[in-house]
Motif scaffolding. Sequence first.
Motif, mmCIF file in Angstrom:
data_model
loop_
_atom_site.group_PDB
_atom_site.id
_atom_site.type_symbol
_atom_site.label_atom_id
_atom_site.label_comp_id
_atom_site.label_asym_id
_atom_site.label_seq_id
_atom_site.Cartn_x
_atom_site.Cartn_y
_atom_site.Cartn_z
ATOM 1 N N GLU A 130 -3.804 -13.623 -24.248
ATOM 2 C CA GLU A 130 -2.712 -14.552 -23.945
ATOM 3 C C GLU A 130 -1.625 -13.870 -23.120
ATOM 4 O OE1 GLU A 130 -1.376 -16.220 -27.648
ATOM 5 O OE2 GLU A 130 -3.268 -17.277 -27.981
ATOM 6 N N GLU A 131 -1.312 -12.601 -23.450
ATOM 7 C CA GLU A 131 -0.298 -11.862 -22.683
ATOM 8 C C GLU A 131 -0.753 -11.655 -21.242
ATOM 9 O OE1 GLU A 131 0.497 -8.237 -24.824
ATOM 10 O OE2 GLU A 131 1.236 -9.312 -26.584
ATOM 11 N N VAL A 191 -2.893 -13.475 -19.564
ATOM 12 C CA VAL A 191 -2.880 -14.778 -18.889
ATOM 13 C C VAL A 191 -1.460 -15.122 -18.454
ATOM 14 C CG1 VAL A 191 -3.186 -17.266 -19.250
ATOM 15 C CG2 VAL A 191 -4.983 -15.681 -19.927
ATOM 16 N N LYS A 192 -0.476 -14.872 -19.316
ATOM 17 C CA LYS A 192 0.920 -15.149 -18.957
ATOM 18 C C LYS A 192 1.349 -14.305 -17.757
ATOM 19 C CE LYS A 192 2.621 -16.668 -23.451
ATOM 20 N NZ LYS A 192 3.425 -16.325 -24.624
ATOM 21 N N GLU A 193 0.970 -13.017 -17.758
ATOM 22 C CA GLU A 193 1.297 -12.144 -16.622
ATOM 23 C C GLU A 193 0.657 -12.661 -15.342
ATOM 24 O OE1 GLU A 193 0.905 -7.825 -17.015
ATOM 25 O OE2 GLU A 193 1.058 -8.088 -19.184
ATOM 26 N N GLU A 216 -0.279 -15.738 -14.673
ATOM 27 C CA GLU A 216 0.403 -16.976 -14.276
ATOM 28 C C GLU A 216 1.707 -16.663 -13.571
ATOM 29 O OE1 GLU A 216 0.748 -19.105 -17.978
ATOM 30 O OE2 GLU A 216 -1.094 -20.242 -17.626
ATOM 31 N N SER A 217 2.448 -15.694 -14.106
ATOM 32 C CA SER A 217 3.710 -15.290 -13.485
ATOM 33 C C SER A 217 3.467 -14.753 -12.081
ATOM 34 C CB SER A 217 4.403 -14.248 -14.359
ATOM 35 O OG SER A 217 5.562 -13.771 -13.736
ATOM 36 N N ASN A 259 2.563 -17.566 -9.727
ATOM 37 C CA ASN A 259 3.750 -18.321 -9.327
ATOM 38 C C ASN A 259 4.555 -17.568 -8.283
ATOM 39 O OD1 ASN A 259 3.252 -20.561 -10.943
ATOM 40 N ND2 ASN A 259 4.315 -19.687 -12.701
#
Length: 152
Positions: free
Chosen positions: A109-110, A112-114, A116-117, A120
């Motif tokens: 999850e971490e 994936v968040k990185e 996604e960031s 973006n």
Amino acid sequence: MPKLLTGFVRASGYANKVRKVLFAATRGKVPPEEVVRVSAEINRYIFGKLQELNVKKEDVVRVSLDFDIEDEKIKWYPETLQIEVYRREEEEKLALAMEEVEEMERTFEEVVKELESLANKLKEVTDSILNIVERIKQEHTGLRLKVEEHET
């Protein structure tokens, strides 16, 4: 055909559970002394199987066995005996494995968040580049039009 089902029980308590379930399943159909006699037979048989399986007292078992009632007698079928064993050390291993899986999920999850960031940010940079390209096109087209006006 009726079936004796103990549900989950510690191996140390299977005999009492077998007797209680057999009493409940045959209530009013056979004399109590018949239930005591047959439950003792079944429990001896199960005990031997548990020893063969190296089941420890703290392990959890679930026992099922088919039986019939004929002329106020209980007839049971050893070949239908099923014993599910859930070993204590396996529970501990399973708990450790689940902790590892949960940790891997958190890490995933971490990451994936990185990503996604970063995606973006990349989109913002891409949008900025496209805006600059569009502005340069317009300025270049505007310059060409001005040059063409002066030539005519």
